[in-house]
Design an enzyme around this catalytic site. Sequence first.
Site, mmCIF file in Angstrom:
data_model
loop_
_atom_site.group_PDB
_atom_site.id
_atom_site.type_symbol
_atom_site.label_atom_id
_atom_site.label_comp_id
_atom_site.label_asym_id
_atom_site.label_seq_id
_atom_site.Cartn_x
_atom_site.Cartn_y
_atom_site.Cartn_z
ATOM 1 N N SER B 13 83.903 -36.600 -44.465
ATOM 2 C CA SER B 13 84.287 -37.888 -43.981
ATOM 3 C C SER B 13 84.414 -38.923 -44.976
ATOM 4 C CB SER B 13 83.645 -38.167 -42.597
ATOM 5 O OG SER B 13 82.177 -38.135 -42.849
ATOM 6 N N CYS B 14 84.958 -40.310 -44.686
ATOM 7 C CA CYS B 14 85.064 -41.419 -45.202
ATOM 8 C C CYS B 14 83.803 -41.795 -45.776
ATOM 9 C CB CYS B 14 85.930 -42.338 -44.377
ATOM 10 S SG CYS B 14 85.857 -44.036 -45.176
#
Lengths: 136, 76
Positions: B13-14
């Site tokens: 994820s980011c």
Amino acid sequence: MPKISIIVASEKLDKLFPAATLATTAAVMGWESEMFFTFWGLLALKKGYEPKEVSSDYKSYEDDLRRAISSGAMPSWLEILEQGKKTGKLKIYACSTTMNFLGVKTEDLVAYVDEVVGAASFLSKAKDSDINLFIS
Amino acid sequence: MEANIVVDARNKSCPGPLLALTKAVMKASPGQIIMLLSTDPGAPQDIREWASHAGHKVLNVEKMGETYRIYLEVLG
């Protein structure tokens, strides 16, 4: 290029992670990026410090966050910062006042701290920022 | 579309996909095409924004099931 300045006033995982994410993302976009670690945020710059806890209001999510990091789904906050430092665009400042009252010496700080500064010096550096954030 | 380099950032994820991509860009040569694999729904827009600031070019984005294939041309 735009510039972002972030004041980090907490050593908790849920505060350090977004602060590091924004600062490093800005740096890899070619922006000027700076972080000022003050009060409990300064504890995160001490050698050997590893954030394990989230803020007390969100304790029930602590295991989820740790699992995301240990599984590799999320990088550690230090890995994020290190990549930001590699760009040469990310500056990290430690608050001199906090160092005094916590008894932290310059040699206790991790190597990627660029400078120990006071409030006036940081404000002077941050005054032309396009984005200013206080994370605590 | 043919890619010279494949970066697999699925299940990250980011900011994982962007950081994985920027690492690859630093090692790549101008003109090379990188295919980034990502399952993060924010990645296509994030990579476009980053590329517009960092001076690279997103050539195409494909969605295959849950995975985005983001093609980036490395510019000098």
